[in-house]
Motif scaffolding. Structure first.
Motif, mmCIF file in Angstrom:
data_model
loop_
_atom_site.group_PDB
_atom_site.id
_atom_site.type_symbol
_atom_site.label_atom_id
_atom_site.label_comp_id
_atom_site.label_asym_id
_atom_site.label_seq_id
_atom_site.Cartn_x
_atom_site.Cartn_y
_atom_site.Cartn_z
ATOM 1 N N UNK A 1 0.821 0.806 -10.194
ATOM 2 C CA UNK A 1 2.182 0.326 -10.585
ATOM 3 C C UNK A 1 2.536 1.928 -11.469
ATOM 4 N N UNK A 2 3.432 2.415 -11.168
ATOM 5 C CA UNK A 2 3.771 3.738 -11.925
ATOM 6 C C UNK A 2 4.758 3.453 -13.086
ATOM 7 N N UNK A 3 3.922 3.087 -14.254
ATOM 8 C CA UNK A 3 4.828 2.572 -15.276
ATOM 9 C C UNK A 3 5.627 3.710 -15.999
ATOM 10 N N UNK A 4 5.207 4.859 -15.916
ATOM 11 C CA UNK A 4 5.714 6.043 -16.662
ATOM 12 C C UNK A 4 7.333 6.135 -16.027
ATOM 13 N N UNK A 5 7.682 5.682 -14.890
ATOM 14 C CA UNK A 5 9.065 5.940 -14.378
ATOM 15 C C UNK A 5 9.873 5.026 -15.255
ATOM 16 N N UNK A 6 9.388 3.920 -15.878
ATOM 17 C CA UNK A 6 10.258 3.185 -16.810
ATOM 18 C C UNK A 6 10.718 3.551 -18.054
ATOM 19 N N UNK A 96 1.611 -6.140 -12.369
ATOM 20 C CA UNK A 96 2.616 -5.277 -11.614
ATOM 21 C C UNK A 96 3.589 -6.099 -10.994
ATOM 22 N N UNK A 97 4.460 -6.641 -11.762
ATOM 23 C CA UNK A 97 5.524 -7.567 -11.308
ATOM 24 C C UNK A 97 6.616 -7.452 -12.171
ATOM 25 N N UNK A 98 7.711 -7.853 -11.867
ATOM 26 C CA UNK A 98 8.981 -8.073 -12.652
ATOM 27 C C UNK A 98 9.925 -9.138 -12.079
ATOM 28 N N UNK A 99 11.112 -9.344 -12.748
ATOM 29 C CA UNK A 99 12.152 -10.280 -12.216
ATOM 30 C C UNK A 99 13.463 -9.464 -12.166
ATOM 31 N N UNK A 126 11.915 -0.364 -6.841
ATOM 32 C CA UNK A 126 10.950 -1.172 -7.401
ATOM 33 C C UNK A 126 9.615 -1.235 -6.497
ATOM 34 N N UNK A 127 9.363 -1.483 -5.301
ATOM 35 C CA UNK A 127 8.260 -1.386 -4.423
ATOM 36 C C UNK A 127 7.987 0.055 -4.027
#
Length: 202
Positions: A1-6, A96-99, A126-127
């Motif tokens: 998961x590429x968390x840095x994008x967030x 590696x999930x969200x809603x 997201x995907x």
């Protein structure tokens, strides 16, 4: 998961919808459409006056600062009006999930196809960019309209969570949960979003 994008400014766009970070000064335009009890009937809260509105803005921005969510303003490109808001919520980096949820639209924008265009951009980004492995949706058990809208996205119904939360009036509420997982996304995109024009306006 590429968390840095967030941690960056995410802007998503196709011919129908523009999604911009909630910090935009345009969030004040939500006041033109937000004071409608029908919008909030199944949201666990109500926004009825200026104080409620300010609390909604502050709460949303604080949850983003705390890393709980990434909220967006929804802009209808046909009118250049702010149409509502949505977010990636319950961000879980380890799993590696969200809603995708907390979505609402002013009544002028309901049933216009804006929701499907919006959800396509959130799911696709997201995907394919953030690389979530699971994206879930939930709807109040009594909110049949939202459940049908989620089913139209190709999400799989998983079950009912009883007494899942307590609303602002102290009532226990049941939610229905749905999900799409990474391994399904390409087929779901082909089968459910082929009619969404994903091109940006030049």
């Amino acid at each position: 998961m590429n968390s840095e994008i967030l941690k960056s400014d995410i802007i998503l766009e196709n011919e129908k919808v523009l999604l911009v970070p909630f910090e935009s000064k345009r969030n004040i335009e939500l006041k033109e459409i937000i004071f409608d009890d029908e919008i909030w009937k199944y949201m666990g809260m109500y926004v009825r006056n200026d104080e409620d509105f300010e609390n909604y803005i502050k709460s949303t921005l604080k949850q983003k600062a705390d890393g709980i969510c990434y909220p967006f303003l929804i802009i209808d490109k046909a009118t250049n009006r702010v149409a509502g808001s949505t977010r990636y919520g319950y961000l879980n980096h380890a799993s590696q999930k969200c809603e995708i949820g907390w979505t609402w639209y002013g009544k002028d924008f309901q049933g216009t196809g804006l929701n499907k265009a919006c959800k396509y951009e959130l799911l696709n980004f997201g995907f394919e960019n953030i690389q979530f492995r699971r994206i879930q949706f939930s709807a109040d058990l009594e909110n049949l309209r939202s459940q049908k809208a989620i089913e139209k996205l190709g999400a799989i119904k998983e079950g009912i969570f009883r007494n899942n939360y307590v609303d602002s009036e102290g009532k226990s509420k049941d939610d229905v949960y749905f999900s799409i997982i990474l391994e399904e996304w390409q087929n779901t995109k082909r089968d459910y979003f082929s009619n969404v024009n994903t091109k940006k306006l030049s």
